[in-house]
Design an enzyme around this catalytic site. Sequence first.
Site, mmCIF file in Angstrom:
data_model
loop_
_atom_site.group_PDB
_atom_site.id
_atom_site.type_symbol
_atom_site.label_atom_id
_atom_site.label_comp_id
_atom_site.label_asym_id
_atom_site.label_seq_id
_atom_site.Cartn_x
_atom_site.Cartn_y
_atom_site.Cartn_z
ATOM 1 N N GLU A 1 -50.730 108.841 10.555
ATOM 2 C CA GLU A 1 -51.166 109.596 9.371
ATOM 3 C C GLU A 1 -50.144 110.635 8.933
ATOM 4 O O GLU A 1 -50.371 111.852 9.058
ATOM 5 C CB GLU A 1 -52.527 110.251 9.602
ATOM 6 N N GLU B 1 -58.450 102.611 10.909
ATOM 7 C CA GLU B 1 -59.494 103.412 11.556
ATOM 8 C C GLU B 1 -60.738 103.342 10.681
ATOM 9 O O GLU B 1 -60.673 103.651 9.494
ATOM 10 C CB GLU B 1 -59.061 104.877 11.700
HETATM 11 C C1 GAL Z 1 -57.728 110.406 11.819
HETATM 12 C C2 GAL Z 1 -56.662 110.328 12.875
HETATM 13 C C3 GAL Z 1 -57.230 109.987 14.223
HETATM 14 C C4 GAL Z 1 -58.460 110.807 14.499
HETATM 15 C C5 GAL Z 1 -59.463 110.549 13.410
HETATM 16 C C6 GAL Z 1 -60.774 111.259 13.610
HETATM 17 O O1 GAL Z 1 -57.335 111.263 10.807
HETATM 18 O O2 GAL Z 1 -55.683 109.381 12.540
HETATM 19 O O3 GAL Z 1 -56.269 110.235 15.216
HETATM 20 O O4 GAL Z 1 -58.119 112.149 14.548
HETATM 21 O O5 GAL Z 1 -58.918 110.958 12.198
HETATM 22 O O6 GAL Z 1 -61.670 110.982 12.568
#
Ligand code: GAL
Length: 633
Positions: free
Chosen positions: A142, A314
């Site tokens: 990110e 994610e």
């Molecule tokens: C994203 C990040 C992850 C984790 C996640 C939690 O922004 O890439 O590592 O922190 O959020 O929701």
Amino acid sequence: MKLGVCYYPEHWPEERWPVDARTMREVGLDRVRIGEFAWSRIEAAPGRFEWDWLDRAIAVLADAGLEIILGTPTATPPKWLVDRMPDMVALDQLGRPRDFGSRRHYCFSHAGYREEARRITRAIATRYGRNPAIVAWQTDNEYGCHDTVQSFSPAARDAFRQWLAERYDDIGSLNAAWGNVFWSMEYRSFDEIELPNLTVTEANPSHWLAFRRFSSDQVMAFNAAQVEILRDLSPGRDITHNAMGFYTGYDHFALGAQIDVLGWDSYPLGFLEQFRFSDADKTTYARTGHPDIAAFHHDLYRGCAKDRRWSVLEQQPGPVNWARNNPAPLDGMVHLWTMEAAAHGAEMLCYFRWRQAPFAQEQMHAGLLRPDAEPAPALAEATASFEALERLGDTGKPVKQVAIVFAYDAEWITQIQPQGENLSALWAAFACYSALRERGLNVDFVPPGAPLDGYALVVVPCLPFAPDELVASLMACSAQVLIGPRSGSKTAELTIPEGLAPGPLSELAGLAVSRSESLRPGLTHAGNGWEVTRWLDHGEGAAAPELVCDDGVVASWKHGAVRYLAGWPEGSLIREVLSRAIADAGLDMPALPTGVRRVTTEAGSFWFNYGPDTAEVEGTLLHRANWRFVARS
Ligand code: GAL
């Protein structure tokens, strides 16, 4: 679409790894993303590499039949590294260091850190680049998370000066391009130029825009260095990166061009809470997410991706820890979000994360497993998704209907020079997108200048800098066109174009903007069932007024197949003008029930119900938090 999960073997006892790996396979997961924060375990002290644990973790996952996406750990440089070069951290806009103790504590311009990032990437790629279990690499994590693209450090200042010297050749050109004669801001050499923070009042907007472009280019250079190493040492593997939601800190079209698969991180409930949705929407959609949040990013990042290859790296599986409030999704929503990504053409979706961590910053963030390793509600929804994907087979790509033209510098310009509260090119694009999706239409995002053939309607929500290629592509296309306010109102240097706005778009739009104003809340112009809010461009020229307010103010103009919207593209006004453009484009479709969305693919239609009520679609009932695919007969 394949399913996967983000996993952190370094967080769990080694005996647990085979159990986890087996369970992942049993519930239908094919892929596992690991390693992106593991630097302190890979290199515990300078040059002291500890590969054994990672060798074993990779072997265990691979033996279970999982394909691995390995991250370069450059988002989390270890303490010893920061102590060795304390000036590698970014400085914030007030000049304060953003120190060690969480993550992303680095400045993209720091030459020493760039070399360290190359070094660790080379080390990992040398070790695992040809390992058959590794199918893809994720660079860093990110870019820009926690507001980390811009740094106001000495390293950034020096690199900015060099960037300017390359862009402008001589200082006289820069002074002329920025208009530095205004307020005696002229420079005699590039070495006199500071970063645009810490000025008494606002710095020259051209200075800021150059800094935004520079900052984006620094991210791209940082990423390109890793890509080059990975391509060399790990041939045949995809390279990916995870972009964020509603985030414009760097140019994602540029990132998409460097990598193979553009990923993004989808947190529909967190984004609803964090971003500018009305209180009413936040309540209505608290447990589903607004119906356009995930879809908007699916379509935007598909458009930014090279060859349209994109994924969700994610996926929110339950409550997160970082939004103002963190509710649980309704039963069925994790499954619905998964199927929606498939409908929009994702090639993979990974849930974040496998098991909820009992320690550190994200201990309140759900996983597919609870902290005690028992299944959390999302686990069964992941399996339901796996089964549904198997059952559905190939449903084809989304068909082409409407294009939205978007550029990252559009958002930079509206942030630098808003000229009114909350006027943002990104959110203008979102409002147009949402109005189109309420009518059941598919939307592609394209950069200015992309070919527009095959689209029945092209929408340019707000593009202050309209490059010549955009004008040429609009001239060449046979679609209905809607051009939003402020488009063409600035040059590439953020000055007013010769003549008036919409500058190079004037001929197409058949008008010139003689005056622009922003309107405070409550200062509106009412029309017949719609109103002008927040912004008004006053036009003159050959175009014919189409939507005229009760007081005679023109809200939109029409010139052949081109409409120019004078008011801000939102609410009832954007719905009204788009419904006219949709009808002229021959796409006319009735508005869908509240919260219901459709994706039309080559093989049929996906339907998603985010709304509060059961809805009727294609003759049958679709309950809340449910989806359906109806094959074309
Ligand atoms: C994203 C990040 C992850 C984790 C996640 C939690 O922004 O890439 O590592 O922190 O959020 O929701």
